[in-house]
Design a protein around this motif. Structure first.
Motif, mmCIF file in Angstrom:
data_model
loop_
_atom_site.group_PDB
_atom_site.id
_atom_site.type_symbol
_atom_site.label_atom_id
_atom_site.label_comp_id
_atom_site.label_asym_id
_atom_site.label_seq_id
_atom_site.Cartn_x
_atom_site.Cartn_y
_atom_site.Cartn_z
ATOM 1 N N LEU A 8 31.600 -1.720 24.146
ATOM 2 C CA LEU A 8 30.231 -1.429 23.721
ATOM 3 C C LEU A 8 29.200 -1.746 24.804
ATOM 4 O O LEU A 8 28.081 -1.237 24.754
ATOM 5 C CB LEU A 8 29.895 -2.212 22.453
ATOM 6 C CG LEU A 8 30.717 -1.902 21.191
ATOM 7 C CD1 LEU A 8 30.255 -2.783 20.049
ATOM 8 C CD2 LEU A 8 30.616 -0.435 20.814
ATOM 9 N N ASN A 9 29.572 -2.588 25.760
ATOM 10 C CA ASN A 9 28.624 -3.014 26.792
ATOM 11 C C ASN A 9 29.259 -2.934 28.172
ATOM 12 O O ASN A 9 29.491 -3.969 28.822
ATOM 13 C CB ASN A 9 28.135 -4.439 26.491
ATOM 14 C CG ASN A 9 27.431 -4.537 25.146
ATOM 15 O OD1 ASN A 9 26.353 -3.985 24.974
ATOM 16 N ND2 ASN A 9 28.046 -5.237 24.207
ATOM 17 N N PRO A 10 29.558 -1.735 28.640
ATOM 18 C CA PRO A 10 30.201 -1.600 29.941
ATOM 19 C C PRO A 10 29.255 -1.977 31.076
ATOM 20 O O PRO A 10 28.041 -1.821 30.970
ATOM 21 C CB PRO A 10 30.570 -0.119 30.008
ATOM 22 C CG PRO A 10 29.553 0.556 29.130
ATOM 23 C CD PRO A 10 29.282 -0.422 28.016
ATOM 24 N N THR A 11 29.825 -2.483 32.155
ATOM 25 C CA THR A 11 29.059 -2.801 33.363
ATOM 26 C C THR A 11 29.699 -2.067 34.543
ATOM 27 O O THR A 11 30.831 -1.592 34.463
ATOM 28 C CB THR A 11 29.078 -4.308 33.649
ATOM 29 O OG1 THR A 11 30.431 -4.712 33.903
ATOM 30 C CG2 THR A 11 28.514 -5.099 32.477
ATOM 31 N N TYR A 34 38.593 8.409 30.910
ATOM 32 C CA TYR A 34 37.575 7.661 30.167
ATOM 33 C C TYR A 34 36.305 8.496 30.056
ATOM 34 O O TYR A 34 36.013 9.314 30.931
ATOM 35 C CB TYR A 34 37.237 6.342 30.867
ATOM 36 C CG TYR A 34 38.304 5.281 30.740
ATOM 37 C CD1 TYR A 34 38.167 4.240 29.839
ATOM 38 C CD2 TYR A 34 39.461 5.346 31.516
ATOM 39 C CE1 TYR A 34 39.140 3.270 29.715
ATOM 40 C CE2 TYR A 34 40.450 4.380 31.397
ATOM 41 C CZ TYR A 34 40.284 3.341 30.498
ATOM 42 O OH TYR A 34 41.266 2.388 30.374
ATOM 43 N N ILE A 35 35.561 8.244 28.998
ATOM 44 C CA ILE A 35 34.244 8.850 28.882
ATOM 45 C C ILE A 35 33.205 7.761 28.640
ATOM 46 O O ILE A 35 33.521 6.650 28.186
ATOM 47 C CB ILE A 35 34.157 9.891 27.744
ATOM 48 C CG1 ILE A 35 34.325 9.206 26.377
ATOM 49 C CG2 ILE A 35 35.131 11.027 27.935
ATOM 50 C CD1 ILE A 35 33.837 10.048 25.216
ATOM 51 N N LEU A 36 31.979 8.103 28.962
ATOM 52 C CA LEU A 36 30.826 7.290 28.587
ATOM 53 C C LEU A 36 30.004 8.112 27.610
ATOM 54 O O LEU A 36 29.592 9.232 27.919
ATOM 55 C CB LEU A 36 30.005 6.910 29.819
ATOM 56 C CG LEU A 36 30.647 5.826 30.696
ATOM 57 C CD1 LEU A 36 30.092 5.855 32.105
ATOM 58 C CD2 LEU A 36 30.433 4.442 30.068
ATOM 59 N N LYS A 89 23.810 0.792 30.490
ATOM 60 C CA LYS A 89 23.532 -0.004 29.287
ATOM 61 C C LYS A 89 23.262 0.871 28.068
ATOM 62 O O LYS A 89 23.304 0.381 26.931
ATOM 63 C CB LYS A 89 22.347 -0.946 29.527
ATOM 64 C CG LYS A 89 21.000 -0.247 29.653
ATOM 65 C CD LYS A 89 19.897 -1.255 29.885
ATOM 66 C CE LYS A 89 18.518 -0.561 29.970
ATOM 67 N NZ LYS A 89 17.422 -1.515 30.236
ATOM 68 N N ASN A 90 23.003 2.157 28.291
ATOM 69 C CA ASN A 90 22.745 3.070 27.174
ATOM 70 C C ASN A 90 24.004 3.783 26.682
ATOM 71 O O ASN A 90 23.927 4.655 25.811
ATOM 72 C CB ASN A 90 21.720 4.130 27.599
ATOM 73 C CG ASN A 90 20.377 3.530 27.953
ATOM 74 O OD1 ASN A 90 19.942 2.571 27.312
ATOM 75 N ND2 ASN A 90 19.722 4.068 28.966
ATOM 76 N N PHE A 91 25.169 3.392 27.218
ATOM 77 C CA PHE A 91 26.393 4.117 26.924
ATOM 78 C C PHE A 91 27.519 3.187 26.457
ATOM 79 O O PHE A 91 27.528 1.995 26.755
ATOM 80 C CB PHE A 91 26.864 4.894 28.164
ATOM 81 C CG PHE A 91 25.987 6.075 28.486
ATOM 82 C CD1 PHE A 91 26.344 7.354 28.090
ATOM 83 C CD2 PHE A 91 24.782 5.900 29.157
ATOM 84 C CE1 PHE A 91 25.528 8.439 28.369
ATOM 85 C CE2 PHE A 91 23.958 6.972 29.450
ATOM 86 C CZ PHE A 91 24.336 8.251 29.050
ATOM 87 N N VAL A 92 28.456 3.799 25.731
ATOM 88 C CA VAL A 92 29.674 3.122 25.294
ATOM 89 C C VAL A 92 30.834 3.692 26.100
ATOM 90 O O VAL A 92 30.929 4.908 26.291
ATOM 91 C CB VAL A 92 29.929 3.356 23.785
ATOM 92 C CG1 VAL A 92 31.248 2.724 23.342
ATOM 93 C CG2 VAL A 92 28.779 2.808 22.960
ATOM 94 N N LEU A 93 31.706 2.830 26.579
ATOM 95 C CA LEU A 93 32.878 3.255 27.341
ATOM 96 C C LEU A 93 34.060 3.424 26.391
ATOM 97 O O LEU A 93 34.384 2.521 25.618
ATOM 98 C CB LEU A 93 33.206 2.208 28.407
ATOM 99 C CG LEU A 93 34.443 2.474 29.272
ATOM 100 C CD1 LEU A 93 34.225 3.681 30.179
ATOM 101 C CD2 LEU A 93 34.799 1.227 30.091
ATOM 102 N N LYS A 94 34.711 4.605 26.458
ATOM 103 C CA LYS A 94 35.843 4.880 25.570
ATOM 104 C C LYS A 94 36.999 5.503 26.350
ATOM 105 O O LYS A 94 36.788 6.448 27.107
ATOM 106 C CB LYS A 94 35.434 5.869 24.458
ATOM 107 C CG LYS A 94 34.372 5.358 23.504
ATOM 108 C CD LYS A 94 34.074 6.393 22.424
ATOM 109 C CE LYS A 94 33.091 5.882 21.393
ATOM 110 N NZ LYS A 94 32.837 6.867 20.310
ATOM 111 N N PRO A 95 38.225 4.985 26.146
ATOM 112 C CA PRO A 95 39.378 5.694 26.692
ATOM 113 C C PRO A 95 39.575 6.998 25.931
ATOM 114 O O PRO A 95 39.288 7.069 24.725
ATOM 115 C CB PRO A 95 40.547 4.733 26.463
ATOM 116 C CG PRO A 95 40.036 3.633 25.622
ATOM 117 C CD PRO A 95 38.571 3.779 25.426
#
Length: 394
Positions: A304-307, A320-322, A287-293
């Motif tokens: 913005l809200n990865p699970t 992908y990065i977080l 919940k503290n991270f953003v998922l980006k390709p």
């Protein structure tokens, strides 16, 4: 952030002046910008500028120290272009404008690219603000118009005849950045050519010019190579991966090498912690991270809200990065007393014989939405869209 300039600008602002800024851009280019132009520039302190430069210098030092073979790992095999270069010709760094726990403004790295941005447009945009609001001229960027032109000309045109240099894009007339292409043509005397119009004979490339074919010796590349596969029925006479007699400005491999791929490798107080998805530790909270390709453009694919349910379905986790979330600070007051958030992009160029890149200009984006992307803003909002930052003493 600088009360005297913010107050003066807001007092002088009017819808008429906003229209004059847009009309100035149209007169210079012959085009209306298709992306939203913000009504206001950013006013930032010299102290904040120093933080930007400190972070940027550290990032540049860290990248220079990386082994070349590590950077090569970032280039997908199906996108690798021959005749790579030792350094990129362009280098841009995006920072979110945030506040620390003491309430002080500070930058936080969002991403970085070795890909051209709106260099020609941003200089004209800065001139537009200064023309319509003359008091801004005292804050103008220190690089003179002559030096600005000469730096870009040396980098892009070099020793070639401008007619042998092209700005390459796919369907350029349809791109949101078409206004920058026109202003680049005016600045450097080169032509914009669509990838589908390029002719190939052996190892040489040509474009139609004044009824004949002119050889292309240098390419100012604006094509996002990995997006070509997504264009249906695309027909071209040459493939980027072919060994051809042309000089790339900048080489396409650098789009991948200077990218989100580097974020987990960088360390600085203004660089949020990042992990490759397949290396994300169990001790961290999603919940503290953003998922980006890794290689998306213009914010596409960002979550913005990865699970865990979402990340578990991703097969190519190495792509992908977080990145730890940062909170943009709403500190840019509009005429209604509402506040916008913003991010700033530093636009560098890197001459081949230079040890370090040169900061040429900046680009700012303002928003009142969750993401700094004009598509996410309400249609009736103000103080949103593309902008420019001015720096001054408090």
């Amino acid at each position: 952030m600088i009360s005297q300039y913010r107050k003066k600008f807001n007092q002088e602002f009017s819808q008429e002046k906003y229209n004059q800024v847009k009309e100035y851009l149209k007169q210079k280019s012959g085009l209306d910008p298709v992306f939203r132009i913000s009504e206001s520039p950013l006013f930032l302190t010299k102290d904040f500028e120093a933080k930007l430069i400190d972070a940027s210098n550290s990032i540049i030092d860290q990248i220079k120290a990386l082994p070349p073979d590590l950077l090569q790992k970032a280039v997908p095999d199906n996108c690798r272009v021959p005749n790579d270069t030792e350094k990129p010709h362009f280098f841009t760094i995006d920072f979110g404008i945030c506040k620390n726990e003491n309430g002080e403004a500070e930058p936080q790295l969002i991403e970085l690219q070795a890909f051209p941005s709106l260099y020609a447009f941003q200089r004209v945009f800065e001139n537009a603000f200064c023309e319509i609001y003359p008091f801004l001229s005292e804050l103008r960027h220190t690089i003179s118009p002559e030096d600005f032109k000469n730096h870009l000309k040396d980098l892009i045109v070099g020793d070639e005849n401008p007619q042998n240099v092209v700005l390459l894009e796919i369907y350029p007339e349809k791109q949101k950045t078409a206004i920058d292409f026109v202003l680049t043509e005016q600045l450097l005397g080169i032509k914009t050519v669509c990838l589908t119009k390029v002719k190939k004979n052996g190892r040489k490339l040509y474009y139609e010019n004044n009824g004949g074919l002119t050889e292309i010796k240098r390419i100012y590349n604006r094509v996002i190579f990995d997006e070509l596969d997504r264009i249906p029925d695309l027909k071209t006479e040459f493939d980027f991966r072919e060994d051809i007699d042309v000089k790339w400005i900048t080489h396409p491999n650098w789009f991948f090498k200077i990218s989100k791929f580097l974020l987990p490798l960088l360390q600085h107080q203004f660089v949020p912690k990042s992990y490759f998805l397949h290396e994300f530790p169990e001790t961290e909270d999603l919940k503290n991270f953003v998922l980006k390709p890794l290689f998306s453009f213009a914010g596409s694919g960002v979550n913005l809200n990865p699970t865990k349910e979402i990340t578990d379905t991703i097969e190519d986790k190495q792509n992908y990065i977080l990145q730890r979330k940062v909170e943009y600070a709403p500190i840019f007051e509009d005429i209604n007393g509402d506040f916008s958030k913003a991010e700033i992009r530093l636009l560098y160029i890197w001459h081949e014989n230079s040890d370090r890149p040169i900061l040429m200009e900046n680009l700012a984006r303002m928003t009142k939405a969750a993401m700094v992307n004009v598509d996410f803003n309400k249609k009736d909002a103000i103080w949103i869209g593309s902008s420019n930052a001015f720096f001054a003493e408090e």
